[in-house]
Design a protein around this motif. Sequence first.
Motif, mmCIF file in Angstrom:
data_model
loop_
_atom_site.group_PDB
_atom_site.id
_atom_site.type_symbol
_atom_site.label_atom_id
_atom_site.label_comp_id
_atom_site.label_asym_id
_atom_site.label_seq_id
_atom_site.Cartn_x
_atom_site.Cartn_y
_atom_site.Cartn_z
ATOM 1 N N VAL A 9 0.881 -1.170 0.000
ATOM 2 C CA VAL A 9 0.000 0.000 0.000
ATOM 3 C C VAL A 9 0.923 1.225 0.000
ATOM 4 N N GLN A 28 2.120 5.270 -0.208
ATOM 5 C CA GLN A 28 1.735 6.489 0.515
ATOM 6 C C GLN A 28 0.612 7.245 -0.210
ATOM 7 N N SER A 37 -1.347 5.931 -2.431
ATOM 8 C CA SER A 37 -2.212 4.844 -2.931
ATOM 9 C C SER A 37 -1.711 4.208 -4.228
ATOM 10 N N LYS A 61 -7.308 4.720 -0.263
ATOM 11 C CA LYS A 61 -6.449 3.900 0.592
ATOM 12 C C LYS A 61 -7.033 2.503 0.750
ATOM 13 N N CYS A 103 3.149 -1.328 4.017
ATOM 14 C CA CYS A 103 2.357 -0.096 3.906
ATOM 15 C C CYS A 103 3.273 1.095 4.170
ATOM 16 N N PRO A 134 0.377 4.693 5.556
ATOM 17 C CA PRO A 134 -0.996 4.503 5.069
ATOM 18 C C PRO A 134 -1.978 5.575 5.537
ATOM 19 N N ASN A 135 -1.598 6.348 6.574
ATOM 20 C CA ASN A 135 -2.529 7.358 7.104
ATOM 21 C C ASN A 135 -2.269 8.766 6.621
ATOM 22 N N ILE A 187 -8.470 2.958 8.961
ATOM 23 C CA ILE A 187 -7.469 2.291 8.106
ATOM 24 C C ILE A 187 -6.540 1.432 8.968
#
Lengths: 257, 261
Positions: free
Chosen positions: A83, A85, A87, A144, A161, A164-165, A176
């Motif tokens: 995943v 940063q 997307s 995301k 990931c 991811p946030n 998420i």
Amino acid sequence: MIQVTGIKKSFGDVEVLRGIDANFYEGKTNLIIGKSGSGKTVFLKCLLGLHNINAGEISFDGRPLSEMEDKQRRELRLELGMVFQGSALFDSLTVEENVSFPLKMFANMSKSEIEDRTNFCLKRVNIADANARFPAEISGGMQKRVAIARAIVMNPKYLFCDEPNSGLDPKTAMVIDELIKEITLEFNITTVINTHDMNSVMQIGDNIIFLADGKKAWEGNKEEVITTDDQEMADFVFSSELFKKIRRAARMEQGLR
Amino acid sequence: MLENKLVHIFASMFLKNFIEDVGRYFTLMGMVFRRPDNGKVYWEAFVRDIYALGVKSLGLVCIISIFVGAVVTIQTALNLENPIIPKYYIAIATRESIILEFSPTMISLILAGKVGSNIASTLGTMRVSEQIDALEVMGIKSASYLILPKIAATLIFNPILITLSMFLGVVGGYFAGSMTGMVSTTEFVEGLQMDYRPFYIVYALIKTVIFAFIITSVSSYYGYFVKGGAVEVGENSTKAVVASSLILILANYLITQLLLG
């Protein structure tokens, strides 16, 4: 499990990673944290094989990356989910096409099987009625989730990931985080998350590695973050007044100063 | 003394960059021409690229060809006012100009601008937004998947565009000649049929195919290796158009020398 021993990475004269040893465990959310420029993203890209390392070794469940032929590396990549940063969804493909893309490319499945698996993954990340929409037509949080669906569609053994946030509001960020945690446990995946979101650290940090100046400066879990005496780590994690207060209260509760 | 040193430094820098670019270009081409991971997915990309790079250029090519054909006819007519020279020479000159140079070379140069910048900016944006990294992580040969269908699409569709351009250029000339009264329709058709050499069409199409490869591969090179952000994507798109146009002009001279010289 992913085992990392003494990896080094330089770009020209700049040494970004200066000998890192770390283990990332199966069924756990393993977090890499550190200040901007500490080498987190480079470390993650080395794990993914997007950067060649200068020294050291990375082993995936006892399979050293350096001893793998090209074909074996390509096979290993089918076991990885990522995943990004931002997307990194394919702009020209719809949500459904994005998620089904790896299946179409590699899986020996019929059209209906691909459709079922795609819909299962989209449902798993709580995306409904967006199959025909393009990435530009959905929100950042939804992007995301689509990226997570795409990352898990091939049933990966390892999930990576990269922040991811980032760019999400606190509530969506929490959703998420929880989703990644649930998926990690549900499918027993080795998940490695690169983050500087302290809410994530306190919420899903099963195994946390703190990088400073290209080296591992601290390792522990979310409970140990509270009790650590490592000043550099504490200064980084509890930089805001709110977190400092939380830490003081938690330490007092445990009888620590 | 200082001037000589500066010239030497700049020349060696240019040479170093040039050799580096050429080396990386051929390395990329080696990565592009690999066995596809999945023929069906490549086919889908090929169809998408035929539409994006070929079909979407139809309107522009048609309009330019008709009007340039008309202009060539009018200008030739104005320069052949001598009563001794038969009017059908206007049609011959129009036909030769369009088939030999205007359609294959000028239209290809226009496509280098339109298609080349499209390819470079698309790939560049994919690079900076990590979409290419996403393909690599999935285990997909990104260079092959992204560039091979584009090359195949332009190699197949550009000759169609250029053939259409030749036809419409002549049609434009036909109507311009008759509407202005500079050359009658009978004389124009007579001129078109006179001293016709089918090899010129073959020559034009050979040029077109080579130009299509240059435009697509050079633009892909500049897009695929973008580093940075939006500014660098823009800069590399410009470089892609400039470089492919220059190489195309050079190739045009070499092909002409080889096939007609």
